[in-house]
Design a protein around this motif. Structure first.
Motif, PDB file in Angstrom:
ATOM      1  N   ALA A  33       0.835  -1.204   0.000  1.00 15.08           N
ATOM      2  CA  ALA A  33       0.000   0.000   0.000  1.00 15.08           C
ATOM      3  C   ALA A  33       0.864   1.246   0.000  1.00 15.08           C
ATOM      4  CB  ALA A  33      -0.928  -0.020   1.221  1.00 15.08           C
ATOM      5  N   GLY A  34       1.927   1.201   0.838  1.00 13.68           N
ATOM      6  CA  GLY A  34       2.802   2.369   0.869  1.00 13.68           C
ATOM      7  C   GLY A  34       3.514   2.580  -0.447  1.00 13.68           C
ATOM      8  N   THR A  35       3.973   1.478  -1.048  1.00 13.22           N
ATOM      9  CA  THR A  35       4.681   1.611  -2.323  1.00 13.22           C
ATOM     10  C   THR A  35       3.758   2.107  -3.423  1.00 13.22           C
ATOM     11  OG1 THR A  35       6.126  -0.213  -1.644  1.00 13.22           O
ATOM     12  CG2 THR A  35       6.091   0.362  -3.977  1.00 13.22           C
ATOM     13  N   ILE A  36       2.549   1.514  -3.482  1.00 15.07           N
ATOM     14  CA  ILE A  36       1.590   1.945  -4.504  1.00 15.07           C
ATOM     15  C   ILE A  36       1.200   3.406  -4.288  1.00 15.07           C
ATOM     16  CG2 ILE A  36      -0.762   1.581  -5.349  1.00 15.07           C
ATOM     17  CD1 ILE A  36      -0.366  -1.402  -4.781  1.00 15.07           C
ATOM     18  N   ARG A  37       0.970   3.740  -3.034  1.00 18.66           N
ATOM     19  CA  ARG A  37       0.579   5.131  -2.754  1.00 18.66           C
ATOM     20  C   ARG A  37       1.676   6.090  -3.169  1.00 18.66           C
ATOM     21  NH1 ARG A  37      -0.781   7.570   3.270  1.00 18.66           N
ATOM     22  NH2 ARG A  37      -1.155   9.722   2.584  1.00 18.66           N
ATOM     23  N   ALA A  38       2.939   5.737  -2.826  1.00 17.95           N
ATOM     24  CA  ALA A  38       4.043   6.625  -3.196  1.00 17.95           C
ATOM     25  C   ALA A  38       4.175   6.730  -4.711  1.00 17.95           C
ATOM     26  CB  ALA A  38       5.341   6.106  -2.576  1.00 17.95           C
ATOM     27  N   ALA A  39       4.013   5.578  -5.408  1.00 21.30           N
ATOM     28  CA  ALA A  39       4.128   5.607  -6.869  1.00 21.30           C
ATOM     29  C   ALA A  39       3.016   6.450  -7.493  1.00 21.30           C
ATOM     30  CB  ALA A  39       4.090   4.183  -7.410  1.00 21.30           C
ATOM     31  N   LEU A  40       1.780   6.284  -6.975  1.00 20.14           N
ATOM     32  CA  LEU A  40       0.674   7.063  -7.529  1.00 20.14           C
ATOM     33  C   LEU A  40       0.836   8.545  -7.235  1.00 20.14           C
ATOM     34  CD1 LEU A  40      -2.345   4.699  -6.753  1.00 20.14           C
ATOM     35  CD2 LEU A  40      -1.217   5.091  -8.956  1.00 20.14           C
ATOM     36  N   GLN A  41       1.341   8.840  -6.035  1.00 18.41           N
ATOM     37  CA  GLN A  41       1.555  10.257  -5.725  1.00 18.41           C
ATOM     38  C   GLN A  41       2.644  10.845  -6.608  1.00 18.41           C
ATOM     39  OE1 GLN A  41       2.303  10.402  -1.506  1.00 18.41           O
ATOM     40  NE2 GLN A  41       0.128  10.501  -0.991  1.00 18.41           N
ATOM     41  N   ASP A 172      -9.493  11.929 -16.403  1.00 22.87           N
ATOM     42  CA  ASP A 172      -9.742  11.033 -15.269  1.00 22.87           C
ATOM     43  C   ASP A 172     -10.952  11.489 -14.479  1.00 22.87           C
ATOM     44  OD1 ASP A 172      -9.561   8.912 -13.660  1.00 22.87           O
ATOM     45  OD2 ASP A 172      -7.708   9.481 -12.664  1.00 22.87           O
ATOM     46  N   GLY A 173     -12.066  11.599 -15.150  1.00 24.96           N
ATOM     47  CA  GLY A 173     -13.317  11.927 -14.483  1.00 24.96           C
ATOM     48  C   GLY A 173     -13.380  13.334 -13.956  1.00 24.96           C
ATOM     49  N   GLY A 174     -12.671  14.251 -14.564  1.00 20.78           N
ATOM     50  CA  GLY A 174     -12.690  15.628 -14.091  1.00 20.78           C
ATOM     51  C   GLY A 174     -11.984  15.833 -12.772  1.00 20.78           C
ATOM     52  N   ALA A 175     -11.228  14.837 -12.327  1.00 19.40           N
ATOM     53  CA  ALA A 175     -10.544  14.966 -11.048  1.00 19.40           C
ATOM     54  C   ALA A 175      -9.303  15.819 -11.155  1.00 19.40           C
ATOM     55  CB  ALA A 175     -10.173  13.588 -10.512  1.00 19.40           C
ATOM     56  N   VAL A 242      -6.577   9.805  -6.929  1.00 18.50           N
ATOM     57  CA  VAL A 242      -5.390   9.004  -6.614  1.00 18.50           C
ATOM     58  C   VAL A 242      -5.775   7.816  -5.748  1.00 18.50           C
ATOM     59  CG1 VAL A 242      -3.109   9.058  -5.559  1.00 18.50           C
ATOM     60  CG2 VAL A 242      -3.941  11.049  -6.809  1.00 18.50           C
ATOM     61  N   VAL A 243      -6.670   8.057  -4.765  1.00 19.62           N
ATOM     62  CA  VAL A 243      -7.096   6.973  -3.867  1.00 19.62           C
ATOM     63  C   VAL A 243      -7.855   5.901  -4.640  1.00 19.62           C
ATOM     64  CG1 VAL A 243      -8.573   6.427  -1.896  1.00 19.62           C
ATOM     65  CG2 VAL A 243      -7.115   8.458  -1.839  1.00 19.62           C
ATOM     66  N   ALA A 244      -8.723   6.308  -5.539  1.00 27.66           N
ATOM     67  CA  ALA A 244      -9.496   5.332  -6.311  1.00 27.66           C
ATOM     68  C   ALA A 244      -8.581   4.456  -7.159  1.00 27.66           C
ATOM     69  CB  ALA A 244     -10.509   6.061  -7.199  1.00 27.66           C
ATOM     70  N   GLU A 245      -7.585   5.053  -7.764  1.00 28.15           N
ATOM     71  CA  GLU A 245      -6.652   4.265  -8.565  1.00 28.15           C
ATOM     72  C   GLU A 245      -5.830   3.329  -7.684  1.00 28.15           C
ATOM     73  OE1 GLU A 245      -3.211   4.958 -11.988  1.00 28.15           O
ATOM     74  OE2 GLU A 245      -4.141   6.664 -10.954  1.00 28.15           O
ATOM     75  N   GLY A 246      -5.446   3.806  -6.473  1.00 30.27           N
ATOM     76  CA  GLY A 246      -4.688   2.955  -5.562  1.00 30.27           C
ATOM     77  C   GLY A 246      -5.504   1.786  -5.047  1.00 30.27           C
ATOM     78  N   MET A 247      -6.791   1.990  -4.809  1.00 29.36           N
ATOM     79  CA  MET A 247      -7.639   0.906  -4.332  1.00 29.36           C
ATOM     80  C   MET A 247      -7.724  -0.216  -5.355  1.00 29.36           C
ATOM     81  SD  MET A 247      -8.491   1.451  -1.291  1.00 29.36           S
ATOM     82  CE  MET A 247      -9.691   0.142  -1.174  1.00 29.36           C
ATOM     83  N   ARG A 248      -7.743   0.120  -6.617  1.00 34.18           N
ATOM     84  CA  ARG A 248      -7.790  -0.919  -7.649  1.00 34.18           C
ATOM     85  C   ARG A 248      -6.529  -1.775  -7.609  1.00 34.18           C
ATOM     86  NH1 ARG A 248      -9.986   3.509 -10.605  1.00 34.18           N
ATOM     87  NH2 ARG A 248      -7.943   3.895 -11.587  1.00 34.18           N
ATOM     88  N   TRP A 249      -5.378  -1.125  -7.393  1.00 36.89           N
ATOM     89  CA  TRP A 249      -4.128  -1.873  -7.280  1.00 36.89           C
ATOM     90  C   TRP A 249      -4.121  -2.734  -6.016  1.00 36.89           C
ATOM     91  CZ3 TRP A 249       0.028  -2.209 -10.591  1.00 36.89           C
ATOM     92  CH2 TRP A 249      -0.005  -1.363 -11.703  1.00 36.89           C
TER      93      TRP A 249
END
Length: 681
Positions: A33-41, A172-175, A242-249
Motif C-alpha cells: 500500500a505504501g509503495t503503490i501510494r508513493a508511486a501514484l503520488q 480522469d473523471g474531471g478529477a 489518486v485513492v481510487a486508482e490505488g484501491m484498484r491496485w
C-alpha cells in the motif's frame, strides 16, 4: 497434566504459523500500500507538473499572439489615416472587421487618453495595463496595449477573454483540472497552501504543494513584462482520484496475498501435527518425573526429529542422576544430622524473621525444651533476654544477640532467663546466603566471664577518668596562659610539660575506652558531612604541644575537597590524632612529619609519613594493628598501650575504608595511609 491457561503445542504451532502468514500478508499489504501510494503520488505530481508547464506554455502562446495582433493593428495605414482625418465611424468599422479576422474578443483605440473607437466586448476603462486581469466570474482578460506609429498620442489595446479551461485540462473523471489563479486570490483558510502561493509569488519559482484535502497542486509563476509575477498557473489533481486508482491496485494485491496465506495455513496444519506428537510424548515422561516417579524409564519417541529424541535421552540421564543424587543426599543428611547431634555446643538456624528453623539436641538441652516447642518459634521467645542484660530497658528487652546480628558482630555475650534463672551464654553467628543465620551457643566459661568483667571495669574506669581529665586539661590551659603572661620562663616550661602530660594521658584514656567499645560492640557511628582538610588541621593543632616538645615540623598538603565525605567526625578526628601520635612517638627529634590528602574519583586517601626507623619486616606487620601489641626493641622511651593503630584500623573499617602501608617516598621512615569511600556524585 494440563493446567488452566496452557495450550497444546500443535495448536500453538498452527496458530503461530497462521499468525505469521497473516502477519506477512499484512506486512506485504502495508508495504505494498505504501509503495503503490508513493508511486501514484509521484505519478500525480509528474502529471500536475507537466500540465502546469503546458498551461504556462499555452498562456505564453496567447500572449505572443496578442502582441502580434496589437503590433499589426498599430501599423495599419488605414487606421492611421482615419485617426488623422478624425473619421470615427470608419475607424470603428475597420477595428471591428480587424477583430473578427484576428479572432480576439475586444479592441480599443485610444487617443489623448480617451477611447476613440472600440469593437467587441466592452473593457473597463481602468483595464489598460498589459497582462492578465480578472473578470470577477472566474474568467480572465489577457490584455496587450501597443502604441501607434502615426499619431503620437494614440495607441491600440487588444484583449482576449480566457476561461477556466483555456489553458488545457487533464481528464480522469474531471478529477484533474488546470485553472488560472490571480496572485491575490490565494485559498482562504488553508495556511500551508496559502504560504506556498505567497512563496511562489515572492520568489517567482515553481512549487509543488498539497491542500488540506491532500489534493496535489503545481504552482507556476506568470511573469509580467516588468519582471515581476502577475499571476499563478495552478494545476491540481484531486486526492480522491489518486485513492481510487490505488484501491484498484490494492484489491488485486490483496487477492494474491490471501491465496499465499491459505497455502501457508495448509502447510502449517501438516507441520504442526508432525512436530507436536513426539514432544507430547516427551512431555508425558517429564510429568512423571515431576510427580516423583524415578523408577519408570523415559522412552525415546519414534520420530525423525532430533530435538525430542535428544530431550528424551537428557530426561533419562537426568532421571538416573537424580535418583543417585537423592540417595546420596539422604545419606549425607543422615550423616550431617548425626554430626550436629554429637556436637557439644548448641546449634540453631534462624530465619530472617527471627524464627528458629533448626535446633540440635544440645541446644534443646540448654533451653530445656522439646523440638516441637522450639521449631517455628521466635528466637527471643525461646531465649528471652535477662532483665539486667545490656540494652534492656523499661520499655522492653532488647536481645543482645539480635543487636549483634544487626551490627554485624560475629560473637556476642548474652544473658538469658532460662528455667527461672539468669545464665550467661557466648553466641557465635554466621550469616550464610539466603538470609538465614546459624548460631552456636555455649555457656560462658570462667575465663570469658573474667574478660567480660575486665572490659566492664576498663570501660567504667575510662569513663570516670574522662571528667576529671577534661577539668584538669582546662585548668592546665588556663595555667599556661597565666604563666606566659607573668614572664616566668621556668614556670612556663613546667606548665607546658604538665599540659603535654595531661594531653597524652587523655589520649591514652580515650584509646582505652574506644578499645572497650569496639570489643563490646557498643561503638556507634554518626553520619554527617566531614570537612577532612579542616579536621586534619584541628588534629595537628591539638598535637602541637607534643610536636614542639621534640622540635618536630609538620608539612601539610591538604587540597580542598572535590566530593562529599560522610562519616563520624569525632571518630575520624581520633583516627587522625592516633596517626599523628604514632608518627610523633617513632620519629626522631627535629624531623619532619608529612601529611598528604589525595582525592580520587571514589575515595580519599590520607597519608602520614615520618622519618623514623620504618616499619617492621613483612611477616611482623600484622602485629602493627593488633591491640596491646608493642615492639619493645623498636619503641622509644614514650611507651604506649599498643592500641593506637588497632583503633585506627577498627574505626576505618567501620567507615567501610581500609588502612594501607606503603614504602616512604623520602628515604627511611614509615608511610601509613587510610582510604575512605566518598559519596556518589
Amino acid at each position: 497434566m494440563r493446567t488452566r491457561g496452557t495450550r497444546r503445542l500443535g495448536r500453538l504451532l498452527l496458530a503461530s504459523h497462521v499468525g505469521l502468514a497473516l502477519l506477512l500478508c499484512a506486512l506485504l499489504l502495508a508495504t505494498g500500500a505504501g509503495t503503490i501510494r508513493a508511486a501514484l503520488q509521484d505519478r500525480a505530481r509528474a502529471q500536475v507538473v507537466q500540465a502546469a508547464a503546458e498551461g504556462l506554455a499555452r498562456l505564453e502562446d496567447q500572449r505572443r499572439d496578442l502582441r502580434v495582433v496589437a503590433l499589426l493593428l498599430s501599423e495599419r495605414p488605414t487606421l492611421q489615416r482615419y485617426l488623422r482625418q478624425d473619421r470615427r465611424g470608419e475607424a470603428a468599422a475597420f477595428v471591428e472587421t480587424f477583430r473578427r479576422s484576428a479572432g480576439v474578443d475586444a479592441i480599443r483605440v485610444e487617443r489623448g487618453g480617451e477611447v476613440y473607437a472600440a469593437a467587441g466586448a466592452a473593457l473597463p476603462p481602468d483595464m489598460d495595463v498589459a497582462g492578465l486581469h480578472g473578470t470577477g466570474d472566474g474568467g480572465f482578460w489577457l490584455l496587450q496595449p501597443q502604441a501607434m506609429e502615426g499619431p503620437a498620442d494614440a495607441r491600440v489595446v487588444v484583449a482576449r477573454r480566457l476561461g477556466s479551461d483555456a489553458l488545457g485540462a487533464l481528464g480522469d473523471g474531471g478529477a484533474v483540472q488546470v485553472a488560472l489563479v490571480d496572485p491575490q486570490a490565494a485559498p482562504a483558510g488553508d495556511d500551508p497552501l496559502r504560504r506556498s502561493y505567497r512563496h511562489v509569488q515572492a520568489t517567482a519559482r515553481a512549487e509543488t504543494a498539497a491542500s488540506r484535502a491532500q489534493d496535489i497542486l503545481r504552482i507556476e509563476p506568470v511573469r509580467a513584462a516588468g519582471g515581476g509575477v502577475e499571476a499563478l498557473v495552478v494545476a491540481s489533481r484531486a486526492h480522491r482520484a489518486v485513492v481510487a486508482e490505488g484501491m484498484r491496485w490494492l484489491v488485486a494485491f490483496a487477492v494474491g496475498s490471501l491465496l499465499v496465506t491459505l497455502a501457508a495455513a495448509l502447510a502449517a496444519v501438516w507441520l504442526a501435527r508432525r512436530i507436536a506428537a513426539p514432544f507430547a510424548q516427551v512431555a508425558a515422561s517429564a510429568e512423571r518425573l515431576g510427580a516423583g516417579d524415578l523408577a519408570t524409564a523415559v522412552p525415546v519417541p519414534a520420530a525423525d526429529l532430533a530435538e525430542p529424541q535428544a530431550l528424551s535421552r537428557s530426561l533419562e540421564s537426568m532421571r538416573l542422576q537424580l535418583r543417585a543424587a537423592t540417595a546420596t543426599e539422604r545419606a549425607q543428611r543422615e550423616e550431617l544430622d548425626s554430626v550436629l547431634e554429637s556436637v557439644g555446643d548448641g546449634i540453631v538456624a534462624i530465619a530472617e524473621d527471627d524464627t528458629i528453623q533448626y535446633a540440635n539436641r544440645p541446644f534443646l538441652a540448654l533451653v530445656g525444651r522439646e523440638a516441637a516447642d522450639v521449631l517455628g518459634q521466635a528466637y527471643p521467645r525461646v531465649l528471652p533476654p535477662a532483665a539486667d542484660a545490656a540494652g534492656a530497658g523499661a520499655g522492653g528487652r532488647r536481645d543482645p544477640f539480635v543487636e549483634a546480628r544487626r551490627l554485624g558482630l560475629a560473637q556476642a555475650r548474652c544473658r538469658y532467663a532460662v528455667d527461672g534463672r539468669v545464665r550467661s551464654f557466648v553466641v557465635r553467628s554466621t550469616a550464610p546466603p539466603g538470609g538465614r543465620q546459624v548460631a552456636i551457643l555455649r555457656e560462658e566459661t570462667g575465663a570469658e566471664a573474667a574478660q567480660s568483667m575486665r572490659d566492664a571495669i576498663l570501660a567504667n574506669l575510662s569513663h570516670e577518668f574522662q571528667t576529671p581529665l577534661a577539668a584538669q586539661t582546662a585548668a592546665v590551659e588556663m595555667l599556661r596562659e597565666h604563666v606566659r603572661e607573668g614572664g616566668d620562663a621556668v614556670a612556663a616550661r613546667l606548665a607546658d610539660a604538665l599540659y603535654r602530660s595531661v594531653l597524652r594521658l587523655s589520649q591514652l584514656v580515650e584509646n582505652l575506652l574506644d578499645s572497650v567499645r569496639l570489643d563490646s560492640g557498643e561503638m556507634r557511628l554518626r553520619r554527617e558531612d566531614v570537612d577532612l582538610p579542616a579536621l586534619v588541621g584541628e588534629a595537628v593543632e591539638l598535637m602541637r604541644p607534643l610536636l614542639e616538645q621534640r622540635d618536630q615540623q609538620v608539612q601539610l598538603d591538604l587540597p580542598a575537597a572535590t566530593r562529599r565525605l560522610v562519616g563520624d567526625r569525632q571518630r575520624l578526628f581520633q583516627v587522625v590524632v592516633n596517626l599523628l601520635a604514632n608518627a610523633n612517638k617513632f620519629a626522631p627529634d627535629q624531623s619532619t612529619i608529612r601529611v598528604e590528602l589525595v582525592w580520587g574519583a571514589d575515595e580519599v586517601a590520607l597519608w602520614v609519613e615520618d622519618e623514623g626507623q620504618g616499619l617492621p619486616p613483612l611477616r611482623d606487620r600484622a602485629d602493627l594493628f593488633a591491640p596491646f601489641r608493642r615492639a619493645p626493641e623498636q619503641e622509644p622511651s614514650q611507651r604506649g598501650t599498643g592500641l593506637g593503630l588497632a583503633i585506627v584500623r577498627a574505626m576505618v573499617e567501620r567507615h567501610r575504608g581500609a588502612v594501607v602501608l606503603a614504602e616512604p617516598r623520602r628515604g627511611r621512615g614509615a608511610r601509613i595511609g587510610i582510604a575512605l569511600p566518598l559519596e556518589p556524585a
